[in-house]
Design a protein around this motif. Structure first.
Motif, mmCIF file in Angstrom:
data_model
loop_
_atom_site.group_PDB
_atom_site.id
_atom_site.type_symbol
_atom_site.label_atom_id
_atom_site.label_comp_id
_atom_site.label_asym_id
_atom_site.label_seq_id
_atom_site.Cartn_x
_atom_site.Cartn_y
_atom_site.Cartn_z
ATOM 1 N N LYS A 143 0.834 -1.202 0.000
ATOM 2 C CA LYS A 143 0.000 0.000 0.000
ATOM 3 C C LYS A 143 0.866 1.249 0.000
ATOM 4 O O LYS A 143 1.929 1.282 0.593
ATOM 5 C CB LYS A 143 -0.910 0.033 1.227
ATOM 6 C CG LYS A 143 -2.034 -0.961 1.154
ATOM 7 C CD LYS A 143 -3.111 -0.607 2.155
ATOM 8 C CE LYS A 143 -4.297 -1.504 1.989
ATOM 9 N NZ LYS A 143 -5.030 -1.305 0.767
ATOM 10 N N ARG A 144 0.375 2.253 -0.673
ATOM 11 C CA ARG A 144 1.051 3.554 -0.709
ATOM 12 C C ARG A 144 0.938 4.189 0.670
ATOM 13 O O ARG A 144 -0.125 4.234 1.256
ATOM 14 C CB ARG A 144 0.369 4.449 -1.744
ATOM 15 C CG ARG A 144 0.960 5.831 -1.876
ATOM 16 C CD ARG A 144 0.298 6.608 -2.993
ATOM 17 N NE ARG A 144 0.414 5.940 -4.275
ATOM 18 C CZ ARG A 144 1.492 6.007 -5.064
ATOM 19 N NH1 ARG A 144 2.530 6.693 -4.688
ATOM 20 N NH2 ARG A 144 1.507 5.389 -6.221
ATOM 21 N N SER A 145 2.055 4.663 1.193
ATOM 22 C CA SER A 145 2.023 5.337 2.491
ATOM 23 C C SER A 145 1.669 6.802 2.270
ATOM 24 O O SER A 145 1.822 7.334 1.174
ATOM 25 C CB SER A 145 3.375 5.210 3.198
ATOM 26 O OG SER A 145 4.383 5.834 2.438
ATOM 27 N N ALA A 146 1.202 7.442 3.314
ATOM 28 C CA ALA A 146 0.860 8.863 3.218
ATOM 29 C C ALA A 146 2.159 9.656 3.114
ATOM 30 O O ALA A 146 2.952 9.693 4.035
ATOM 31 C CB ALA A 146 0.073 9.301 4.444
ATOM 32 N N GLN A 147 2.385 10.229 1.946
ATOM 33 C CA GLN A 147 3.579 11.035 1.748
ATOM 34 C C GLN A 147 3.296 12.092 0.694
ATOM 35 O O GLN A 147 2.359 11.983 -0.076
ATOM 36 C CB GLN A 147 4.768 10.162 1.348
ATOM 37 C CG GLN A 147 4.528 9.320 0.108
ATOM 38 C CD GLN A 147 5.685 8.367 -0.159
ATOM 39 O OE1 GLN A 147 6.801 8.633 0.207
ATOM 40 N NE2 GLN A 147 5.402 7.268 -0.823
#
Length: 155
Positions: A143-147
């Motif tokens: 999953k894409r991390s919050a960045q």
């Protein structure tokens, strides 16, 4: 007994998340690709190589039968725009140290995608090292991390 069970449960996530490959004195730790949105043509990949040997090695290429083109890139940010340049001579892995695709703007760029990559998938690949040779690995799609999302231009 309760303490023992608690201790085992605390160790469980570490062993479940362990995802590494070995080739001689090289340890390839946690190759991963960030999941893509629908329609994306590229995906970013990351890994760390720990060299416990006495000589430098170099990651020359990443190949995959699933994804037709993989390049290693270094990014620089100028005026808020990230520009990527291919690592023509590969990624040096110094003796007794580690190097990461993920440090200082480096990453693997999985290109010409024909479908969305979703969390939980596994992408088989081969890492080509100058001295250690060809090492089969698996990149986990995560999953894409919050960045912060930045614009990228290829040179």
């Amino acid at each position: 007994m309760r303490i023992l069970i608690t201790a085992l449960l605390l160790l469980l996530p570490t062993s479940v998340l362990a995802h590494e490959f070995k080739a001689g004195s090289l340890l390839i730790d946690h190759p991963k690709i960030v999941e893509t949105p629908p329609g994306a043509k590229v995906a970013a990949g990351y890994l760390t190589v720990v060299n416990s040997g006495e000589g430098e090695d170099r990651l020359l290429a990443i190949e995959s039968t699933t994804i037709s083109r993989v390049e290693m890139h270094a990014s620089t940010i100028t005026d808020g725009v990230a520009r990527m340049k291919q690592l023509e001579s590969g990624l040096p892995i110094p003796a007794g140290k580690s190097a990461s695709l993920g440090d200082e703007g480096t990453h693997a760029m999985f290109m010409d995608l024909t479908r969305q990559l979703k969390a939980g998938e596994k992408i088989e690949a081969v890492l080509a090292f100058e001295k250690a040779g060809r090492v089969p690995v698996v990149f986990n799609v995560e999953k894409r991390s919050a960045q912060k999302v930045e614009r990228h231009e290829h040179q």
